[in-house]
Motif scaffolding. Structure first.
Motif, PDB file in Angstrom:
ATOM      1  N   ALA A 174       0.833  -1.319  -0.147  1.00 18.84           N
ATOM      2  CA  ALA A 174      -0.044  -0.172  -0.067  1.00 18.84           C
ATOM      3  C   ALA A 174       0.935   1.301   0.117  1.00 18.84           C
ATOM      4  N   PRO A 175       1.556   1.477   0.939  1.00 20.57           N
ATOM      5  CA  PRO A 175       2.397   2.682   0.859  1.00 20.57           C
ATOM      6  C   PRO A 175       3.698   2.587  -0.125  1.00 20.57           C
ATOM      7  N   TRP A 176       4.033   1.467  -0.288  1.00 21.11           N
ATOM      8  CA  TRP A 176       5.059   1.256  -1.200  1.00 21.11           C
ATOM      9  C   TRP A 176       4.545   1.779  -2.769  1.00 21.11           C
ATOM     10  N   LEU A 177       3.264   1.128  -3.147  1.00 19.00           N
ATOM     11  CA  LEU A 177       2.950   1.740  -4.416  1.00 19.00           C
ATOM     12  C   LEU A 177       2.745   3.366  -4.559  1.00 19.00           C
TER      13      LEU A 177
ATOM     14  N   HIS B 286      -5.457   1.200 -10.518  1.00 21.16           N
ATOM     15  CA  HIS B 286      -5.838  -0.131 -11.159  1.00 21.16           C
ATOM     16  C   HIS B 286      -4.845  -1.382 -10.091  1.00 21.16           C
ATOM     17  N   ARG B 287      -3.695  -0.715  -9.526  1.00 17.20           N
ATOM     18  CA  ARG B 287      -2.810  -1.566  -8.838  1.00 17.20           C
ATOM     19  C   ARG B 287      -3.658  -1.906  -7.364  1.00 17.20           C
ATOM     20  N   TYR B 288      -3.962  -1.076  -6.909  1.00 21.94           N
ATOM     21  CA  TYR B 288      -4.964  -1.223  -5.633  1.00 21.94           C
ATOM     22  C   TYR B 288      -6.071  -2.278  -5.896  1.00 21.94           C
ATOM     23  N   GLY B 289      -7.036  -1.823  -6.991  1.00 17.24           N
ATOM     24  CA  GLY B 289      -8.197  -2.694  -7.141  1.00 17.24           C
ATOM     25  C   GLY B 289      -7.652  -4.250  -7.564  1.00 17.24           C
ATOM     26  N   GLU B 290      -6.419  -4.333  -8.336  1.00 17.78           N
ATOM     27  CA  GLU B 290      -6.076  -5.738  -8.602  1.00 17.78           C
ATOM     28  C   GLU B 290      -5.749  -6.472  -7.398  1.00 17.78           C
ATOM     29  N   LEU B 291      -5.117  -5.866  -6.499  1.00 17.06           N
ATOM     30  CA  LEU B 291      -4.505  -6.246  -5.105  1.00 17.06           C
ATOM     31  C   LEU B 291      -5.782  -6.871  -4.548  1.00 17.06           C
ATOM     32  N   ALA B 292      -6.832  -5.816  -4.199  1.00 13.11           N
ATOM     33  CA  ALA B 292      -7.887  -6.271  -3.699  1.00 13.11           C
ATOM     34  C   ALA B 292      -8.577  -7.467  -4.091  1.00 13.11           C
ATOM     35  N   LEU B 293      -8.567  -7.618  -5.489  1.00 18.42           N
ATOM     36  CA  LEU B 293      -9.144  -9.031  -6.115  1.00 18.42           C
ATOM     37  C   LEU B 293      -8.386 -10.195  -5.952  1.00 18.42           C
ATOM     38  N   GLN B 294      -7.126 -10.051  -6.107  1.00 19.38           N
ATOM     39  CA  GLN B 294      -6.126 -10.958  -5.605  1.00 19.38           C
ATOM     40  C   GLN B 294      -6.293 -11.659  -4.431  1.00 19.38           C
ATOM     41  N   LEU B 295      -6.228 -10.662  -3.240  1.00 23.50           N
ATOM     42  CA  LEU B 295      -6.540 -11.103  -1.924  1.00 23.50           C
ATOM     43  C   LEU B 295      -7.880 -11.802  -1.644  1.00 23.50           C
TER      44      LEU B 295
ATOM     45  N   VAL C  51      -9.370  -8.603   5.982  1.00 26.76           N
ATOM     46  CA  VAL C  51      -9.224  -7.393   6.516  1.00 26.76           C
ATOM     47  C   VAL C  51      -8.278  -6.570   5.310  1.00 26.76           C
ATOM     48  N   LEU C  52      -7.145  -7.097   5.030  1.00 33.89           N
ATOM     49  CA  LEU C  52      -6.546  -6.679   4.035  1.00 33.89           C
ATOM     50  C   LEU C  52      -7.085  -6.371   2.759  1.00 33.89           C
ATOM     51  N   THR C  53      -7.912  -7.229   2.145  1.00 40.89           N
ATOM     52  CA  THR C  53      -8.726  -7.257   1.004  1.00 40.89           C
ATOM     53  C   THR C  53      -9.546  -5.823   1.296  1.00 40.89           C
ATOM     54  N   PHE C  54     -10.139  -5.726   2.309  1.00 41.44           N
ATOM     55  CA  PHE C  54     -11.037  -4.612   2.658  1.00 41.44           C
ATOM     56  C   PHE C  54     -10.205  -3.328   2.619  1.00 41.44           C
ATOM     57  N   VAL C  55      -9.097  -3.262   3.158  1.00 37.63           N
ATOM     58  CA  VAL C  55      -8.179  -2.039   2.884  1.00 37.63           C
ATOM     59  C   VAL C  55      -7.778  -1.892   1.698  1.00 37.63           C
ATOM     60  N   TYR C  56      -7.484  -2.721   0.742  1.00 38.18           N
ATOM     61  CA  TYR C  56      -7.255  -2.506  -0.616  1.00 38.18           C
ATOM     62  C   TYR C  56      -8.436  -1.840  -1.334  1.00 38.18           C
TER      63      TYR C  56
ATOM     64  N   SER D 227     -10.814  -0.236  -0.157  1.00 39.88           N
ATOM     65  CA  SER D 227     -11.054   1.105  -0.025  1.00 39.88           C
ATOM     66  C   SER D 227      -9.928   2.124  -0.302  1.00 39.88           C
ATOM     67  N   LEU D 228      -8.740   1.601  -0.434  1.00 40.24           N
ATOM     68  CA  LEU D 228      -7.662   2.424  -1.128  1.00 40.24           C
ATOM     69  C   LEU D 228      -7.857   2.664  -2.417  1.00 40.24           C
ATOM     70  N   HIS D 229      -8.392   1.758  -3.116  1.00 43.16           N
ATOM     71  CA  HIS D 229      -8.926   1.569  -4.544  1.00 43.16           C
ATOM     72  C   HIS D 229      -9.905   2.772  -4.832  1.00 43.16           C
ATOM     73  N   LEU D 230     -10.928   2.748  -3.809  1.00 42.82           N
ATOM     74  CA  LEU D 230     -11.932   3.651  -3.801  1.00 42.82           C
ATOM     75  C   LEU D 230     -11.442   5.109  -3.692  1.00 42.82           C
ATOM     76  N   LEU D 231     -10.612   5.283  -2.594  1.00 44.21           N
ATOM     77  CA  LEU D 231     -10.230   6.682  -2.118  1.00 44.21           C
ATOM     78  C   LEU D 231      -9.514   7.216  -3.400  1.00 44.21           C
ATOM     79  N   VAL D 232      -8.543   6.597  -4.163  1.00 41.83           N
ATOM     80  CA  VAL D 232      -7.944   7.041  -5.215  1.00 41.83           C
ATOM     81  C   VAL D 232      -8.543   7.430  -6.003  1.00 41.83           C
ATOM     82  N   TRP D 233      -9.875   6.624  -6.447  1.00 43.86           N
ATOM     83  CA  TRP D 233     -10.889   7.044  -7.606  1.00 43.86           C
ATOM     84  C   TRP D 233     -11.407   8.158  -7.016  1.00 43.86           C
ATOM     85  N   LEU D 234     -11.854   8.500  -5.632  1.00 42.06           N
ATOM     86  CA  LEU D 234     -12.514   9.763  -5.203  1.00 42.06           C
ATOM     87  C   LEU D 234     -11.807  10.749  -5.365  1.00 42.06           C
ATOM     88  N   ILE D 235     -10.475  10.728  -4.763  1.00 40.96           N
ATOM     89  CA  ILE D 235      -9.963  11.822  -4.468  1.00 40.96           C
ATOM     90  C   ILE D 235      -8.897  12.209  -5.638  1.00 40.96           C
TER      91      ILE D 235
END
Lengths: 204, 269
Positions: free
Chosen positions: A24-27, A46-55, A82-87, A89-97
């Motif tokens: 998450a912070p690395w990307l 895209h990377r956060y979204g793909e990670l979420a799906l992979q998890l 929990v990690l799935t949910f985190v990614y 959420s990050l995917h969603l936040l990047v999209w929003l903000i």
């Protein structure tokens, strides 16, 4: 398999949290410094979204892996969930903000664009799971906690569908993700009559 | 050339155009014959053999035939055109193309009476294009313009960027550039130009007629079904790049709006 399970038992859950959280912070750092290419917003999204799906796929694979191969990863399921949910959420936040930016546009997009509605619905279904992913909730909810966790099934299908629906042209990768998700869910469907029939044929 | 320089001065917004870097222009591409990720073309397009190259010009022309790329270049006047480039995916760049007017090429072949459209085709080389093994689109890639759009002085065949030969990932050795239309209209690595009297099929329109029209003029008021076209993300602004408003006809309204007078642009998207 027994030996493997022994080794797995010795891995602490916090190690999974830590390992899973690192990208998450690395990307984000890579996006800041230009390592994600010239359009870091799209890349990060895209990377956060793909990670979420992979998890999510790993989470869904845990119980079939135990049932069919005897591999026991149950201990790590909550962490991976929990990690799935985190990614997500990050995917969603990047999209929003970072991506959409315009607040009035966000609501319009959610309502008007089916692939976004579908993704959003998946996120909403995951919310109660994230909120109740603690021991207190497990105790308080009792058997209802297990039923609640089943929301992950429709959420996973929506997530896979969201990926397929955003693709331009006919693309294989999103279809592979969706098929794997659907396949892992099908493994859970009990086919007692079918199994019984096989057994009868066997013994005949 | 002279006409265009005048035109460029005419459009005030044009003067402020700051081109993207070579790195940005050549590392972020949509060229699905080499893969669907933005970095794929830069990674894989080196396998495309662009020498020798010839373009078949046929249909309603006086002098149909296979035209060698070098022979074409010896006839054409190459000049720099700094254009906005707006992708249908709602990102944008500014690219300093080198190229010649498509009208000059068409005039060389001699457009016949009754011609109404121009169709274009990209090379289809499974041995050199790893992406075509997947049915992302119905290969080969095809595009088309109405004849008046094709003859418009803003419409060019680009053969270079920043005075260097155009890299493979950007459509070597020659590609179309129609700056007031979404980027996918600007077909790459052209091997065939057909002058015709019927509207030619175009790849994205065939793949998704609801999402991609024949005209595909940049239009902030007509959304793509899956995203808004009102704003765009300029490439090069990093992680916190602000969206900017998309301009009608990508900022070339003065020059091209006349081509579509009386047309309902929401219907003819």
């Amino acid at each position: 398999m027994q030996a493997l399970n022994q080794i797995l038992r010795r891995i602490p859950v916090w190690a999974v949290y830590l390992l899973g959280a690192i990208p998450a912070p690395w990307l984000f750092y890579q996006g800041l410094t230009g390592s994600l290419g010239v359009d870091p917003i799209e890349a990060l999204e895209h990377r956060y979204g793909e990670l979420a799906l992979q998890l999510l796929i790993v989470v869904l694979a845990i119980s079939p892996l135990r049932r069919f191969l005897g591999l026991n990863l149950i201990k790590f399921r909550r962490a991976l969930g929990v990690l799935t949910f985190v990614y997500v959420s990050l995917h969603l936040l990047v999209w929003l903000i970072l991506d959409v930016q315009v607040p009035s546009q966000i609501w319009a997009d959610i309502l008007k664009r089916p692939y976004i509605s579908v993704g959003m619905a998946g996120f909403v279904l995951l919310l109660p799971l994230a909120v109740t992913s603690n021991n207190l909730s497990v105790r308080q909810l009792g058997p209802r906690w297990r039923s609640l966790q089943r929301l992950v099934y429709p959420a996973a299908v929506l997530g896979g569908l969201h990926y397929v629906m955003q693709a331009k042209g006919f693309q294989i990768e999103p279809l592979v993700y969706l098929s794997v998700i659907v396949g892992l869910l099908l493994l859970r469907v009990p086919f007692p009559s079918l199994l019984n029939r096989f057994r009868q044929v066997d013994s005949a | 050339g002279v006409g265009l320089a005048g035109m460029a001065r005419g459009a005030a917004a044009q003067e402020a155009l700051e081109p993207n870097s070579w790195e940005e222009i050549t590392s972020y591409n949509n060229y699905y014959e080499f893969g669907t990720r933005k970095e794929d073309p830069a990674k894989y397009a080196h396998t495309l053999v662009t020498e020798p190259w010839s373009v078949k010009i046929d249909g309603l022309v006086d002098k149909p035939g296979e035209y060698d790329f070098q022979d074409i270049m010896s006839e054409m006047t190459v000049e720099e055109r700094i254009y906005r480039f707006r992708c249908v995916e709602a990102w944008s760049m500014v690219i300093p193309w080198n190229g010649f007017e498509l009208a000059d090429l068409l005039n060389m072949a001699g457009v016949q009476d009754g011609a109404k459209y121009v169709a274009f085709e990209t090379a289809y080389r499974p041995d050199e294009m790893p992406g075509v093994q997947y049915p992302v689109l119905d290969w080969p890639y095809r595009e088309g313009l109405r004849l008046d759009e094709a003859m418009h002085p803003l419409t060019i065949m680009a053969t270079g960027i920043y005075d260097r030969p155009i890299p493979n990932q950007n459509g070597a050795p020659l590609r179309l550039v129609v700056p007031w239309k979404y980027g996918f209209k600007s077909i790459k690595s052209i091997v065939r130009v057909t002058v015709t009297d019927v509207e030619p099929p175009t790849s994205w329109n065939v793949a998704g007629p609801r999402e991609y029209g024949f005209y595909s003029n940049v239009n902030p008021n007509v959304d793509h079904p899956r995203w808004s076209q009102a704003t765009e993300r300029p490439i090069g602004g990093g992680l916190f790049a602000k969206r900017i408003p998309t301009l009608m006809f990508n900022g070339y309204e003065q020059e091209v709006a006349g081509l579509y007078e009386g047309m309902d642009l929401a219907k003819n998207y």
